[in-house]
Design an enzyme around this catalytic site. Structure first.
Site, PDB file in Angstrom:
ATOM      1  N   GLU A  85      60.371  79.088 108.208  1.00 53.16           N
ATOM      2  CA  GLU A  85      59.593  79.979 107.345  1.00 53.16           C
ATOM      3  C   GLU A  85      59.587  81.379 107.936  1.00 53.16           C
ATOM      4  O   GLU A  85      59.816  81.564 109.138  1.00 53.16           O
ATOM      5  CB  GLU A  85      58.156  79.429 107.237  1.00 53.16           C
ATOM      6  CG  GLU A  85      57.203  80.214 106.349  1.00 53.16           C
ATOM      7  CD  GLU A  85      57.723  80.447 104.934  1.00 53.16           C
ATOM      8  OE1 GLU A  85      58.772  81.132 104.770  1.00 53.16           O
ATOM      9  OE2 GLU A  85      57.096  79.959 103.988  1.00 53.16           O
ATOM     10  N   ARG A 132      52.602  90.082 101.486  1.00 52.22           N
ATOM     11  CA  ARG A 132      53.046  88.753 101.046  1.00 52.22           C
ATOM     12  C   ARG A 132      54.417  88.790 100.384  1.00 52.22           C
ATOM     13  O   ARG A 132      55.234  87.896 100.596  1.00 52.22           O
ATOM     14  CB  ARG A 132      51.992  88.212 100.061  1.00 52.22           C
ATOM     15  CG  ARG A 132      51.943  86.740  99.982  1.00 52.22           C
ATOM     16  CD  ARG A 132      50.833  86.175  99.132  1.00 52.22           C
ATOM     17  NE  ARG A 132      51.197  84.797  98.859  1.00 52.22           N
ATOM     18  CZ  ARG A 132      51.153  84.224  97.683  1.00 52.22           C
ATOM     19  NH1 ARG A 132      50.704  84.870  96.630  1.00 52.22           N
ATOM     20  NH2 ARG A 132      51.554  82.983  97.540  1.00 52.22           N
ATOM     21  N   ARG A 133      54.688  89.816  99.581  1.00 52.16           N
ATOM     22  CA  ARG A 133      55.894  89.744  98.765  1.00 52.16           C
ATOM     23  C   ARG A 133      56.812  90.967  98.825  1.00 52.16           C
ATOM     24  O   ARG A 133      57.882  90.942  98.216  1.00 52.16           O
ATOM     25  CB  ARG A 133      55.517  89.470  97.293  1.00 52.16           C
ATOM     26  CG  ARG A 133      55.020  88.048  97.038  1.00 52.16           C
ATOM     27  CD  ARG A 133      56.123  87.026  97.229  1.00 52.16           C
ATOM     28  NE  ARG A 133      55.653  85.649  97.060  1.00 52.16           N
ATOM     29  CZ  ARG A 133      55.299  84.849  98.066  1.00 52.16           C
ATOM     30  NH1 ARG A 133      55.350  85.268  99.324  1.00 52.16           N
ATOM     31  NH2 ARG A 133      54.904  83.611  97.829  1.00 52.16           N
ATOM     32  N   HIS A 156      61.674  76.337 103.485  1.00 48.47           N
ATOM     33  CA  HIS A 156      60.328  76.889 103.259  1.00 48.47           C
ATOM     34  C   HIS A 156      60.313  77.902 102.114  1.00 48.47           C
ATOM     35  O   HIS A 156      61.368  78.446 101.751  1.00 48.47           O
ATOM     36  CB  HIS A 156      59.866  77.553 104.547  1.00 48.47           C
ATOM     37  CG  HIS A 156      59.880  76.601 105.698  1.00 48.47           C
ATOM     38  ND1 HIS A 156      58.782  75.872 106.088  1.00 48.47           N
ATOM     39  CD2 HIS A 156      60.906  76.204 106.503  1.00 48.47           C
ATOM     40  CE1 HIS A 156      59.119  75.075 107.088  1.00 48.47           C
ATOM     41  NE2 HIS A 156      60.404  75.260 107.363  1.00 48.47           N
ATOM     42  N   HIS A 158      58.152  84.334 109.758  1.00 54.36           N
ATOM     43  CA  HIS A 158      57.036  84.460 110.691  1.00 54.36           C
ATOM     44  C   HIS A 158      56.019  85.410 110.062  1.00 54.36           C
ATOM     45  O   HIS A 158      56.368  86.542 109.718  1.00 54.36           O
ATOM     46  CB  HIS A 158      57.537  85.010 112.030  1.00 54.36           C
ATOM     47  CG  HIS A 158      56.511  84.873 113.126  1.00 54.36           C
ATOM     48  ND1 HIS A 158      55.304  85.522 113.081  1.00 54.36           N
ATOM     49  CD2 HIS A 158      56.508  84.144 114.266  1.00 54.36           C
ATOM     50  CE1 HIS A 158      54.601  85.209 114.152  1.00 54.36           C
ATOM     51  NE2 HIS A 158      55.316  84.352 114.896  1.00 54.36           N
ATOM     52  N   ASN A 182      48.913  74.659 103.255  1.00 50.22           N
ATOM     53  CA  ASN A 182      49.012  74.999 101.829  1.00 50.22           C
ATOM     54  C   ASN A 182      47.716  74.553 101.149  1.00 50.22           C
ATOM     55  O   ASN A 182      47.129  75.281 100.348  1.00 50.22           O
ATOM     56  CB  ASN A 182      50.170  74.280 101.136  1.00 50.22           C
ATOM     57  CG  ASN A 182      51.548  74.725 101.589  1.00 50.22           C
ATOM     58  OD1 ASN A 182      52.475  73.925 101.622  1.00 50.22           O
ATOM     59  ND2 ASN A 182      51.709  76.007 101.933  1.00 50.22           N
ATOM     60  N   GLN A 224      53.669  69.743  99.932  1.00 50.67           N
ATOM     61  CA  GLN A 224      52.414  70.446 100.279  1.00 50.67           C
ATOM     62  C   GLN A 224      52.030  70.181 101.737  1.00 50.67           C
ATOM     63  O   GLN A 224      52.006  69.028 102.185  1.00 50.67           O
ATOM     64  CB  GLN A 224      51.274  69.962  99.373  1.00 50.67           C
ATOM     65  CG  GLN A 224      49.989  70.745  99.610  1.00 50.67           C
ATOM     66  CD  GLN A 224      48.759  70.027  99.057  1.00 50.67           C
ATOM     67  OE1 GLN A 224      48.503  68.855  99.356  1.00 50.67           O
ATOM     68  NE2 GLN A 224      47.991  70.727  98.247  1.00 50.67           N
ATOM     69  N   ARG A 262      57.027  70.201 108.954  1.00 49.40           N
ATOM     70  CA  ARG A 262      56.815  69.923 107.522  1.00 49.40           C
ATOM     71  C   ARG A 262      58.136  69.813 106.769  1.00 49.40           C
ATOM     72  O   ARG A 262      58.241  69.033 105.810  1.00 49.40           O
ATOM     73  CB  ARG A 262      55.873  70.961 106.894  1.00 49.40           C
ATOM     74  CG  ARG A 262      56.300  72.426 107.016  1.00 49.40           C
ATOM     75  CD  ARG A 262      55.116  73.326 106.678  1.00 49.40           C
ATOM     76  NE  ARG A 262      55.382  74.746 106.608  1.00 49.40           N
ATOM     77  CZ  ARG A 262      55.361  75.598 107.636  1.00 49.40           C
ATOM     78  NH1 ARG A 262      55.157  75.136 108.869  1.00 49.40           N
ATOM     79  NH2 ARG A 262      55.552  76.883 107.449  1.00 49.40           N
ATOM     80  N   GLU A 288      49.314  70.825 105.173  1.00 48.98           N
ATOM     81  CA  GLU A 288      47.863  70.886 105.390  1.00 48.98           C
ATOM     82  C   GLU A 288      47.332  72.305 105.180  1.00 48.98           C
ATOM     83  O   GLU A 288      46.235  72.501 104.697  1.00 48.98           O
ATOM     84  CB  GLU A 288      47.551  70.429 106.825  1.00 48.98           C
ATOM     85  CG  GLU A 288      47.741  68.935 107.005  1.00 48.98           C
ATOM     86  CD  GLU A 288      47.892  68.528 108.459  1.00 48.98           C
ATOM     87  OE1 GLU A 288      48.009  69.405 109.349  1.00 48.98           O
ATOM     88  OE2 GLU A 288      47.905  67.307 108.703  1.00 48.98           O
ATOM     89  N   HIS A 307      59.640  72.185 101.498  1.00 50.77           N
ATOM     90  CA  HIS A 307      58.814  71.053 101.954  1.00 50.77           C
ATOM     91  C   HIS A 307      57.690  70.764 100.949  1.00 50.77           C
ATOM     92  O   HIS A 307      57.280  71.630 100.181  1.00 50.77           O
ATOM     93  CB  HIS A 307      58.218  71.366 103.335  1.00 50.77           C
ATOM     94  CG  HIS A 307      57.342  72.580 103.316  1.00 50.77           C
ATOM     95  ND1 HIS A 307      56.031  72.545 102.905  1.00 50.77           N
ATOM     96  CD2 HIS A 307      57.603  73.870 103.621  1.00 50.77           C
ATOM     97  CE1 HIS A 307      55.517  73.753 102.963  1.00 50.77           C
ATOM     98  NE2 HIS A 307      56.450  74.588 103.389  1.00 50.77           N
TER      99      HIS A 307
HETATM  100  O1  LIG Z   1      51.869  80.811 104.302  1.00 50.07           O
HETATM  101  C1  LIG Z   1      53.121  80.801 104.293  1.00 50.07           C
HETATM  102  O2  LIG Z   1      53.818  80.669 105.304  1.00 50.07           O
HETATM  103  C2  LIG Z   1      53.834  80.977 102.966  1.00 50.07           C
HETATM  104  C3  LIG Z   1      54.344  79.677 102.432  1.00 50.07           C
HETATM  105  O3  LIG Z   1      53.382  78.671 102.423  1.00 50.07           O
HETATM  106  O4  LIG Z   1      52.928  81.523 102.056  1.00 50.07           O
HETATM  107  P1  LIG Z   1      53.247  82.630 100.947  1.00 50.07           P
HETATM  108  O5  LIG Z   1      53.669  81.903  99.695  1.00 50.07           O
HETATM  109  O6  LIG Z   1      51.907  83.303 100.765  1.00 50.07           O
HETATM  110  O7  LIG Z   1      54.277  83.579 101.457  1.00 50.07           O
END
Ligand SMILES: O=C(O)[C@@H](CO)OP(=O)(O)O
Length: 246
Positions: free
Chosen positions: A88, A115-116, A182, A90, A16, A12, A61, A14, A10
């Site tokens: 996305e 995050r990763r 996402h 959760h 983001n 950008q 989005r 709000e 998607h």
């Molecule tokens: O906040 C989120 O849901 C994701 C994508 O916008 O962020 P990130 O890239 O930090 O995983």
């Protein structure tokens, strides 16, 4: 025979723009995000990549993005299937929190782990939290309970069966397929398609509003790595995602 798969994150949103963890919170596109979505559709049309069928998540989005992209490509009429399996990741108790403040509070290692990392979910989101989706009617049909948090491996687990049972058959019937989703649900799909390791997927970031194209064999494998239609803009966008919170 191969068929064309187009992945599109998607535009950008709000949150983001505000640099907040979003996950399943149903925020809308910003003006810039709407522009990115329309530009993606124009690029598809200019490249002669006209989708025959659309798959999106249940989040506004992604739905707004696909509507705007298909309007720009003059393909608003194509059939659409929406599924929570493309939602996305959760983000659990991080939903609604500021990324920079979270980095400050917990430090880089914990922040990046949440995050990763592939296997570490954030703490679960309480059902009484204002950013909970526990009572959202759109998820009433999920077998078992809707998630309260997910790591990337949870997303792979819920998404790959949908890829195999719903998306791949459309490709194999000769259609060009657009999947609008996402950052993290597309990271899960790219990981599966390209066979990226649990470690290496941490470094992959998907930019907003940039079409990413694969040629898919009948067995579901891609003929090669994904190709952004605008590689320079995509690289800049991915670097911006990687730097969030810093
Ligand atoms: O906040 C989120 O849901 C994701 C994508 O916008 O962020 P990130 O890239 O930090 O995983």
């Amino acid at each position: 025979m191969t068929n064309t798969l187009i992945l599109l994150r998607h535009g950008q949103s709000e949150w983001n723009e505000k640099n907040l963890f979003t996950g399943w919170v149903d925020v809308r596109l910003t003006e810039r995000g709407r522009g990115e979505a329309a530009a993606a559709g124009t690029l598809l049309a200019e490249s002669g990549m006209l989708p025959d069928v659309l798959f999106t998540s249940l989040l506004s989005r992604a739905i707004q993005t696909s509507n705007l992209a298909l309007e720009a490509a003059d393909r608003m009429w194509i059939p659409v299937e929406r599924s929570w399996r493309l939602n996305e990741r959760h983000y659990g108790a991080l939903q609604g929190l500021d990324k920079a403040e979270t980095l400050q509070k917990y430090g880089e290692e914990q922040f990046m782990e949440w995050r990763r990392s592939y296997n570490t979910p954030p703490p679960a989101l309480d059902d009484s939290n204002e950013w909970s989706q526990a009572n959202d009617p759109r998820y009433a049909g999920i077998d078992g309970d809707a998630p309260r948090t997910e790591c990337l491996s949870d997303v792979v687990t819920r998404l790959v069966p949908y890829w195999e049972s719903a998306i791949l058959p459309e490709l194999n019937s000769g259609k060009t397929v657009l999947v609008t989703a996402h950052g993290n649900s597309l990271r899960a799909l790219v990981k599966h398609l390209e066979g990226i390791s649990d470690e290496d997927i941490a470094a992959l970031n998907i930019p907003t509003g940039m079409p990413l194209v694969y040629e898919i064999n009948e067995d579901g494998t891609p003929t090669g790595a994904g190709r952004y239609l605008d590689p320079e803009a995509a690289a800049a966008g991915a670097a911006a995602v990687a730097a969030q919170g810093k």
